[in-house]
Design a protein around this motif. Structure first.
Motif, mmCIF file in Angstrom:
data_model
loop_
_atom_site.group_PDB
_atom_site.id
_atom_site.type_symbol
_atom_site.label_atom_id
_atom_site.label_comp_id
_atom_site.label_asym_id
_atom_site.label_seq_id
_atom_site.Cartn_x
_atom_site.Cartn_y
_atom_site.Cartn_z
ATOM 1 N N THR A 1 47.002 26.346 6.217
ATOM 2 C CA THR A 1 47.030 26.072 7.671
ATOM 3 C C THR A 1 47.391 27.095 8.510
ATOM 4 O O THR A 1 47.144 27.257 9.638
ATOM 5 N N ASN A 2 48.318 28.222 7.641
ATOM 6 C CA ASN A 2 48.331 29.367 8.213
ATOM 7 C C ASN A 2 48.465 30.493 6.878
ATOM 8 O O ASN A 2 49.537 30.438 5.921
ATOM 9 N N THR B 1 41.367 32.446 9.879
ATOM 10 C CA THR B 1 41.340 31.362 8.678
ATOM 11 C C THR B 1 41.156 32.455 7.335
ATOM 12 O O THR B 1 40.855 31.746 6.225
#
Length: 355
Positions: free
Chosen positions: A143-144, A86
């Motif tokens: 999210t990526n 993350t």
């Protein structure tokens, strides 16, 4: 005789009781530690694997950067794990084995895995006519973190003859299908979008430029040859033919041929040498699947170009680039020079920052 039998029974009972007491008080033993561990960056995650520990009911825990808190939510029954990152940074991993409520000591530490992503890239182009400063700002999917959402571009050009200043800006938006970039929309530009087509091996086979009304402007096709080279052609009549040769995922040579200057056969050949450090765009998802737009994995330190008309040399050019790098081997600055008979002439300065 009866007395002997009674004593024998008592002795057996005592022995059985002692044996039962010893079994019930046996101390559980922790399993052995995994002997090897590997960690490899894969998109926005790290694939961690390790050697299997023998025994029944063995499970595993994975730890990142020697943190005492395991990163797997449930016990792992296979000797592999994917850590979804993350944030950018440097990461190492250790693994323990578990059995009967006992956990082994932490195993060996993996090699360091590094995730760097560019935040800004500033390029100053220098010529005898004007100086242009272009600033690129990179934005990623929440999210990526390796999936590129957009690049915002701001540029300023100063005309040297009268110091006239011209400014502009645009935004490039990226669309993905899985790990592949399939479309790019370029706002405030003459060509609003580009679509990319891939084969079953995720290799780019076509690049389609569209007009503002959605109709096709032109198409560029890529043929992947048996010798590892790639041939580029287009439906535009003056596009010519490009053949790219690769070494360690870098374009070390291209040959361009076309009919130019009337009807002469113009051929241009460029040979390049690359360093072993990391390019700024190495970890951007899908970038290195693009043949002409991709960033590559290393950095070009020199190139030499020879152009011929019907076999007669008409132009030669040579360039060199000097870099500085951060502690993780990613470029921070680039100085590009064109080589002249008198001395190298600076043509481009680049500065890159990272998240």
């Amino acid at each position: 005789m009866k007395r002997k039998i009674t004593l024998l029974f008592i002795s057996f009972f005592i022995l059985a009781s002692c044996s039962s007491d010893e079994d019930s008080s046996a101390t559980p033993v922790a399993p052995v530690t995994p002997l090897t561990i590997k960690a490899a960056l894969n998109g926005s995650g790290v694939d961690v694997s390790w050697s299997v520990v023998g025994g029944t009911g063995i499970t595993y825990n994975v730890y990142r950067n020697d943190n005492p808190v395991k990163i797997n939510a449930a016990p792992l029954t296979e000797a592999k794990f994917k850590d979804v990152l993350t944030s950018t940074g440097s990461f190492t991993y250790t693994v323990t084995a578990n059995s009967g409520g006992m956990e082994s000591a932490k195993g060996v530490v993996s090699e360091k895995v590094i995730l760097e992503l560019p935040k800004t890239r500033t390029v100053e182009s220098i010529s005898n006519v004007d100086n242009t400063k272009t600033e690129y700002t990179f934005t990623y999917d929440a999210t990526n973190i390796t999936k590129l959402v957009s690049i915002t571009i701001k540029w300023t050009m100063i005309k040297l003859s009268d110091q006239t200043v011209t400014e502009g800006n645009s935004t490039i938006m990226y669309t993905y299908n899985g790990d592949l970039i399939t479309k790019v929309n370029n706002y405030k530009a003459a060509t609003p979008s580009t679509e990319y087509v891939y084969n079953e091996r995720n290799k780019e086979t076509a690049m389609i430029r569209t007009k503002s009304d959605g109709s096709i402007d032109y198409t560029v096709n890529f043929a992947h040859n048996d010798d590892g080279t790639i041939t580029e052609t287009s439906d535009l009549p003056d596009w010519g033919t490009w053949v790219y040769a690769y070494e360690k995922r870098n374009t070390v040579k291209y040959t361009y041929s076309a009919l130019k200057y009337g009807s002469t056969n113009y051929v241009e050949t460029c040979n390049s040498i690359f360093d072993t450090k990391n390019s700024y765009s190495k970890n951007i998802l899908g970038f290195n699947n693009l043949i002409t737009e991709g960033g590559g994995v290393n950095n070009q330190i020199s190139s030499s170009i020879i152009g011929t008309n019907d076999g007669r040399v008409v132009t030669t050019r040579s360039y060199k680039s000097e870099y500085t790098y951060n502690e993780n081997g990613y470029i921070l600055t680039k100085m590009k020079y064109i080589m002249t008979l008198s001395a190298p002439v600076l043509t481009e300065k680049t500065v890159i920052t990272y998240y």
